[in-house]
Design a protein around this motif. Structure first.
Motif, mmCIF file in Angstrom:
data_model
loop_
_atom_site.group_PDB
_atom_site.id
_atom_site.type_symbol
_atom_site.label_atom_id
_atom_site.label_comp_id
_atom_site.label_asym_id
_atom_site.label_seq_id
_atom_site.Cartn_x
_atom_site.Cartn_y
_atom_site.Cartn_z
ATOM 1 N N UNK B 117 14.047 -30.272 3.110
ATOM 2 C CA UNK B 117 12.845 -29.693 3.681
ATOM 3 C C UNK B 117 11.895 -29.270 2.577
ATOM 4 N N UNK B 118 10.613 -29.377 2.877
ATOM 5 C CA UNK B 118 9.575 -28.847 2.015
ATOM 6 C C UNK B 118 8.954 -27.679 2.756
ATOM 7 N N UNK B 119 9.259 -26.472 2.351
ATOM 8 C CA UNK B 119 8.735 -25.316 3.070
ATOM 9 C C UNK B 119 7.454 -24.842 2.412
ATOM 10 N N UNK B 120 6.446 -24.615 3.241
ATOM 11 C CA UNK B 120 5.224 -24.002 2.739
ATOM 12 C C UNK B 120 5.267 -22.552 3.177
ATOM 13 N N UNK B 121 5.398 -21.665 2.212
ATOM 14 C CA UNK B 121 5.514 -20.244 2.529
ATOM 15 C C UNK B 121 4.186 -19.572 2.209
ATOM 16 N N UNK B 122 3.536 -19.054 3.222
ATOM 17 C CA UNK B 122 2.258 -18.379 2.993
ATOM 18 C C UNK B 122 2.493 -16.986 2.431
ATOM 19 N N UNK B 123 1.635 -16.588 1.519
ATOM 20 C CA UNK B 123 1.825 -15.321 0.807
ATOM 21 C C UNK B 123 0.802 -14.290 1.268
ATOM 22 N N UNK B 124 1.201 -13.023 1.221
ATOM 23 C CA UNK B 124 0.299 -11.928 1.569
ATOM 24 C C UNK B 124 0.681 -10.736 0.721
ATOM 25 N N UNK B 125 -0.277 -9.849 0.500
ATOM 26 C CA UNK B 125 0.065 -8.628 -0.228
ATOM 27 C C UNK B 125 -0.402 -7.427 0.567
ATOM 28 N N UNK B 126 0.340 -6.325 0.494
ATOM 29 C CA UNK B 126 -0.046 -5.155 1.275
ATOM 30 C C UNK B 126 -1.314 -4.514 0.715
ATOM 31 N N UNK B 127 -2.097 -3.916 1.605
ATOM 32 C CA UNK B 127 -3.299 -3.191 1.194
ATOM 33 C C UNK B 127 -3.007 -1.696 1.268
ATOM 34 N N UNK B 128 -3.785 -0.912 0.531
ATOM 35 C CA UNK B 128 -3.630 0.546 0.566
ATOM 36 C C UNK B 128 -3.884 1.039 1.979
ATOM 37 N N UNK B 129 -3.078 2.025 2.415
ATOM 38 C CA UNK B 129 -3.155 2.423 3.811
ATOM 39 C C UNK B 129 -4.221 3.479 4.064
ATOM 40 N N UNK B 130 -4.689 4.172 3.046
ATOM 41 C CA UNK B 130 -5.744 5.158 3.285
ATOM 42 C C UNK B 130 -6.831 4.990 2.237
ATOM 43 N N UNK B 131 -7.962 5.619 2.521
ATOM 44 C CA UNK B 131 -9.102 5.504 1.617
ATOM 45 C C UNK B 131 -8.788 6.115 0.260
ATOM 46 N N UNK B 132 -8.046 7.249 0.293
ATOM 47 C CA UNK B 132 -7.695 7.933 -0.957
ATOM 48 C C UNK B 132 -6.805 7.049 -1.826
ATOM 49 N N UNK B 133 -5.808 6.426 -1.182
ATOM 50 C CA UNK B 133 -4.921 5.540 -1.941
ATOM 51 C C UNK B 133 -5.661 4.319 -2.453
ATOM 52 N N UNK B 134 -6.621 3.890 -1.653
ATOM 53 C CA UNK B 134 -7.443 2.765 -2.059
ATOM 54 C C UNK B 134 -8.196 3.115 -3.340
ATOM 55 N N UNK B 135 -8.720 4.339 -3.351
ATOM 56 C CA UNK B 135 -9.500 4.810 -4.499
ATOM 57 C C UNK B 135 -8.614 4.969 -5.730
ATOM 58 N N UNK B 136 -7.448 5.616 -5.542
ATOM 59 C CA UNK B 136 -6.560 5.803 -6.698
ATOM 60 C C UNK B 136 -6.053 4.459 -7.223
ATOM 61 N N UNK B 137 -5.815 3.520 -6.316
ATOM 62 C CA UNK B 137 -5.329 2.224 -6.802
ATOM 63 C C UNK B 137 -6.451 1.474 -7.520
ATOM 64 N N UNK B 138 -7.699 1.734 -7.102
ATOM 65 C CA UNK B 138 -8.830 1.081 -7.776
ATOM 66 C C UNK B 138 -9.023 1.669 -9.170
ATOM 67 N N UNK B 139 -8.851 3.018 -9.268
ATOM 68 C CA UNK B 139 -9.031 3.665 -10.572
ATOM 69 C C UNK B 139 -7.899 3.293 -11.525
ATOM 70 N N UNK B 140 -6.668 3.390 -11.037
ATOM 71 C CA UNK B 140 -5.528 3.149 -11.929
ATOM 72 C C UNK B 140 -5.209 1.663 -12.059
ATOM 73 N N UNK B 141 -5.857 0.822 -11.247
ATOM 74 C CA UNK B 141 -5.612 -0.627 -11.278
ATOM 75 C C UNK B 141 -4.161 -0.950 -10.958
ATOM 76 N N UNK B 142 -3.559 -0.148 -10.104
ATOM 77 C CA UNK B 142 -2.194 -0.444 -9.655
ATOM 78 C C UNK B 142 -2.277 -0.843 -8.192
ATOM 79 N N UNK B 143 -1.717 -1.991 -7.886
ATOM 80 C CA UNK B 143 -1.777 -2.492 -6.510
ATOM 81 C C UNK B 143 -0.617 -1.926 -5.695
ATOM 82 N N UNK B 144 -0.849 -1.688 -4.393
ATOM 83 C CA UNK B 144 0.287 -1.264 -3.557
ATOM 84 C C UNK B 144 1.330 -2.382 -3.436
#
Lengths: 180, 193
Positions: B117-144
């Motif tokens: 079989x040739x499996x095509x596995x689609x990829x996804x990454x989680x996003x920050x769940x709140x605005x604050x976490x979004x901001x801290x992840x943007x500042x520190x450049x660390x992805x959830x």
């Protein structure tokens, strides 16, 4: 007793009008099927696809049924919802598909539809959201009368099934025309 | 088939495959951690269930894929189909500070019928769940990231995840199955014997 294993994945949805969508799903069976292990309903992640690709849900399925008979074969039913920036959810489509009866890998594409309200409802849902919903959700997968319902078609759900059937041969049940 | 089915039928599944490549828009390099998970009734006979590939840079030009060509060899024995093995890929990149940055997660069941079989596995990454976490992840450049790398294989708890999908990975798998005793499974577990 014969046993049925449904493995696979609800891969995702494509061609829906809105982008940030998720799916509520459930499995419906007749009385001959008894759940042994596994989870038969749930809700997927909300996906924000990059560019115009399909929304990926990657929801794994692993369900084990014991069967007393072969009528009432399982069906998978779906509700697709969209989520906007304020985390408001709005219905995007209904659909169902039968679990295939051929063993091995099967890809199923399930087209979805949505009830279309009156013109006034359509105008109001365009501006304030809140598309008309079904009052009785079981009509999505039951063969009752749907004649009066006016609907529009929305998108497609992609499901990968892998079926493993155990002991059916013992009772003379055949799933393909090939000689056993 | 004189015996009743009280006696569980043991079977083995041998998986030989390779993680071929991934294509992710906007990424220039990546490496892949893979895991193969299985249910309670399963035991590993041989092989490794997890591994890490090399960091691969994509070639200049139109080809946007990064190639790993990394082997997966694992053999299982079980009496219950439930908990059929799933492969989980976590694709990471290394940023300028040497930190791992998640590019995407993906999962798929190992095919239950023997074959290639040739499996095509689609990829996804989680996003920050709140605005604050979004901001801290943007500042520190660390992805959830997911705390549990096996999370993509779980059916429960998915409704709280907000994800962004991009790209896919290609995995080639060869599956062989062997049933000791009776020919009780139709699926493939019996075919191809």
């Amino acid at each position: 007793m014969a046993e049925l294993h449904v493995l696979g994945q609800i891969v995702g949805g494509s061609h829906f009008q809105r982008k940030n969508i998720f799916c509520k799903w459930g499995v419906e069976t007749g009385q001959n099927f008894e759940l042994v292990e596994g989870i038969t309903e749930g809700q997927t992640q909300v996906d924000h696809p990059f560019e115009d690709e399909m929304a990926v849900w990657a929801q794994p399925l692993d369900i084990h049924f014991a069967c007393r008979g072969i009528t009432g074969w399982p069906k998978l039913h779906f509700q697709v919802w969209s989520q906007d920036v304020h985390s408001r959810n709005d219905i995007c489509g209904y659909g169902f598909c039968h679990v295939p009866t051929s063993p091995g890998l099967v890809t199923v594409e399930c087209p979805c539809w949505l009830p279309e309200g009156t013109e006034l409802q359509q105008v109001s849902s365009y501006f304030v959201g809140g598309a008309p919903r079904l009052k009785h959700e079981d009509i999505v997968y039951s063969p009752g009368d749907r004649f009066r319902l006016m609907t529009k078609s929305t998108g497609v759900i992609h499901v990968h099934f892998q079926l493993v059937l155990k002991n059916f041969e013992k009772y003379g049940v055949r799933f393909s025309s090939e000689e056993a | 088939m004189a015996e009743r089915d009280e006696e569980p039928t043991a079977f083995s599944v041998v998986v030989n495959g390779q993680i071929e490549l991934a294509e992710i828009q906007g990424s220039k390099s990546g490496y892949c951690k893979f895991l193969v998970t299985h249910g309670e009734d399963w035991q590993v006979l041989d092989g490794l269930e997890e591994g890490v590939t090399h960091l691969s840079k994509r070639a200049p030009g139109v080809d946007t894929s990064f190639v790993w060509n990394f082997p997966i060899n694992v053999a299982y024995r079980s009496t219950n189909i439930f908990g059929w093995p799933q492969v989980v890929l976590s694709v990471y990149d290394v940023d300028n500070l040497g930190r791992d940055v998640i590019l995407g997660y993906g999962s798929a069941h190992i095919p239950s019928a023997p074959g290639t079989y040739n499996l095509k596995i689609r990829l996804y990454k989680p996003l920050a769940s709140s605005l604050l976490q979004h901001l801290t992840s943007w500042i520190s450049r660390v992805q959830p990231e997911f705390v549990d790398p096996k999370f993509p294989t779980q059916t429960e708890g998915r409704e709280v995840v907000r994800a962004q999908s991009s790209g896919h990975a290609i995995v080639t798998v060869n599956v062989m199955t062997r049933v000791s005793g009776h020919n009780l499974f139709a699926c493939g577990v019996t075919r191809g014997l």
